[in-house]
Design an enzyme around this catalytic site. Structure first.
Site, PDB file in Angstrom:
ATOM      1  CE  LYS A 253      50.497  29.312  39.149  1.00  0.00           C
ATOM      2  NZ  LYS A 253      48.942  29.772  38.739  1.00  0.00           N
TER       3      LYS A 253
ATOM      4  NE  ARG B 287      52.228  32.377  33.738  1.00  0.00           N
ATOM      5  CZ  ARG B 287      52.023  32.993  34.897  1.00  0.00           C
ATOM      6  NH1 ARG B 287      52.868  33.011  35.765  1.00  0.00           N
ATOM      7  NH2 ARG B 287      50.838  33.339  35.316  1.00  0.00           N
TER       8      ARG B 287
ATOM      9  NE  ARG C 156      43.531  35.801  42.172  1.00  0.00           N
ATOM     10  CZ  ARG C 156      44.286  34.969  41.926  1.00  0.00           C
ATOM     11  NH1 ARG C 156      44.489  33.651  42.115  1.00  0.00           N
ATOM     12  NH2 ARG C 156      45.039  35.407  40.579  1.00  0.00           N
TER      13      ARG C 156
ATOM     14  NE  ARG D 213      37.909  43.360  45.097  1.00  0.00           N
ATOM     15  CZ  ARG D 213      37.147  42.311  45.392  1.00  0.00           C
ATOM     16  NH1 ARG D 213      37.159  41.262  44.724  1.00  0.00           N
ATOM     17  NH2 ARG D 213      36.070  42.297  46.413  1.00  0.00           N
TER      18      ARG D 213
ATOM     19  NE  ARG E 188      46.074  36.340  35.114  1.00  0.00           N
ATOM     20  CZ  ARG E 188      45.584  36.354  36.512  1.00  0.00           C
ATOM     21  NH1 ARG E 188      44.542  36.919  36.413  1.00  0.00           N
ATOM     22  NH2 ARG E 188      46.042  35.613  37.321  1.00  0.00           N
TER      23      ARG E 188
HETATM   24  P1  AMP Z   1      50.780  35.537  37.939  1.00  0.00           P
HETATM   25  O1  AMP Z   1      50.852  36.279  39.324  1.00  0.00           O
HETATM   26  O2  AMP Z   1      51.787  34.217  38.224  1.00  0.00           O
HETATM   27  O3  AMP Z   1      49.481  35.124  37.791  1.00  0.00           O
HETATM   28  O4  AMP Z   1      51.189  36.224  36.869  1.00  0.00           O
HETATM   29  C1  AMP Z   1      50.636  37.659  36.534  1.00  0.00           C
HETATM   30  C2  AMP Z   1      51.024  38.083  34.973  1.00  0.00           C
HETATM   31  O5  AMP Z   1      52.734  38.274  35.136  1.00  0.00           O
HETATM   32  C3  AMP Z   1      50.873  36.809  33.874  1.00  0.00           C
HETATM   33  O6  AMP Z   1      49.588  36.842  33.627  1.00  0.00           O
HETATM   34  C4  AMP Z   1      51.930  37.246  33.110  1.00  0.00           C
HETATM   35  O7  AMP Z   1      51.440  38.375  32.288  1.00  0.00           O
HETATM   36  C5  AMP Z   1      53.007  37.564  33.634  1.00  0.00           C
HETATM   37  N1  AMP Z   1      53.961  36.631  34.050  1.00  0.00           N
HETATM   38  C6  AMP Z   1      54.218  35.919  35.394  1.00  0.00           C
HETATM   39  N2  AMP Z   1      55.002  34.841  35.549  1.00  0.00           N
HETATM   40  C7  AMP Z   1      55.431  34.726  33.978  1.00  0.00           C
HETATM   41  C8  AMP Z   1      56.067  33.936  33.212  1.00  0.00           C
HETATM   42  N3  AMP Z   1      57.133  32.871  33.792  1.00  0.00           N
HETATM   43  N4  AMP Z   1      56.554  34.148  31.965  1.00  0.00           N
HETATM   44  C9  AMP Z   1      55.684  35.192  31.340  1.00  0.00           C
HETATM   45  N5  AMP Z   1      55.045  35.923  31.758  1.00  0.00           N
HETATM   46  C10 AMP Z   1      54.658  36.028  33.452  1.00  0.00           C
END
Ligand code: AMP
Length: 222
Positions: A17, A92, A131, A164, A176
């Site tokens: 993404k 999400r 990554r 990282r 996750r």
């Molecule tokens: P990401 O960088 O999108 O993988 O997000 C990293 C972490 O941030 C996720 O594992 C969640 O803990 C939190 N997070 C990011 N976006 C959301 C969202 N829309 N709703 C809830 N938690 C989020």
């Protein structure tokens, strides 16, 4: 005046993404709004939202809708989002999707498309667990699949410091993934029912995914 294009990128961690959002920014002048980045910034700044988000993020769970919506709304209102935005990592949950629909209705805006990047779980774990990125410009690399042309030097900006994400560790990553399947994957059917969903096989290489993305973008950006 043309309405700003509002796109959603859906997909599990490691689906690409962030990479695709950056390419869409360069090509179409859209702004990537990553709730994950916003929350990481809030954690680093030690703001009240960051303190509240930290525990859930470290455990690989989801941050509560209220906090996520507050950080997102602030950025949606910022002038940099005028040309259009790519929502990366948001919504999400169904609750967030409904809150977004309400927010867009209030702003007299519509979703242009919801792009689902589809990968299989094992490939996702391989991608995410290796990554890292340049600490200065954010260019992404991978221990096994993508190295800088000169070891230790970023291709994008020449920087020599890399980072990282702490939540890319295998156990947090599995959490996750569980959160994705339980809470986020139902959004695929939700948006499909609204005729907004486009699926892309994200197991292809980056260029092929980008081409598929361009086909989806063509009617949106004319
Ligand atoms: P990401 O960088 O999108 O993988 O997000 C990293 C972490 O941030 C996720 O594992 C969640 O803990 C939190 N997070 C990011 N976006 C959301 C969202 N829309 N709703 C809830 N938690 C989020």
């Amino acid at each position: 005046m043309r309405q700003p294009a509002i796109l959603i990128l859906l997909g599990p961690p490691g689906a690409g993404k962030g990479t695709q959002a950056r390419l869409l920014e360069e090509r179409y002048g859209l702004v990537q709004l990553s709730t994950g980045d916003m929350l990481r910034e809030a954690v680093a700044a030690g703001s009240p939202a960051g303190l509240a988000a930290k525990t859930a993020m470290e455990a690989g769970g989801l941050v509560c809708d209220e906090i996520v919506l507050s950080v997102l709304e602030e950025r949606l209102n910022a002038s940099e989002s005028r040309e259009g935005v790519i929502l990366d990592g948001f919504p999400r949950t169904l609750g967030q999707a409904e809150a977004l629909a309400l927010l867009l209705r209030k702003r007299d805006q519509k979703l242009a498309s919801v792009i689902s990047l589809e990968v299989d779980d094992e490939a996702m774990i391989d991608r995410v667990s290796g990554r890292y990125s340049c600490a200065s410009c954010g260019e992404g690399y991978h221990d096994r699949h993508k190295y800088p042309a000169t070891a230790g030097v970023c291709d994008g900006c020449g920087g020599a410091t890399f980072k990282r994400r702490p939540d890319d560790k295998a156990d947090t990553l599995r959490e996750r993934l569980v959160a994705y399947h339980a809470q986020t994957a139902p959004l695929i059917g939700y948006y499909e029912g609204q005729g907004l969903l486009a699926r892309i096989d994200a197991m292809q290489d980056i260029a092929s995914v980008q081409e598929a993305m361009a086909r989806i973008m063509a009617p949106i950006t004319v």
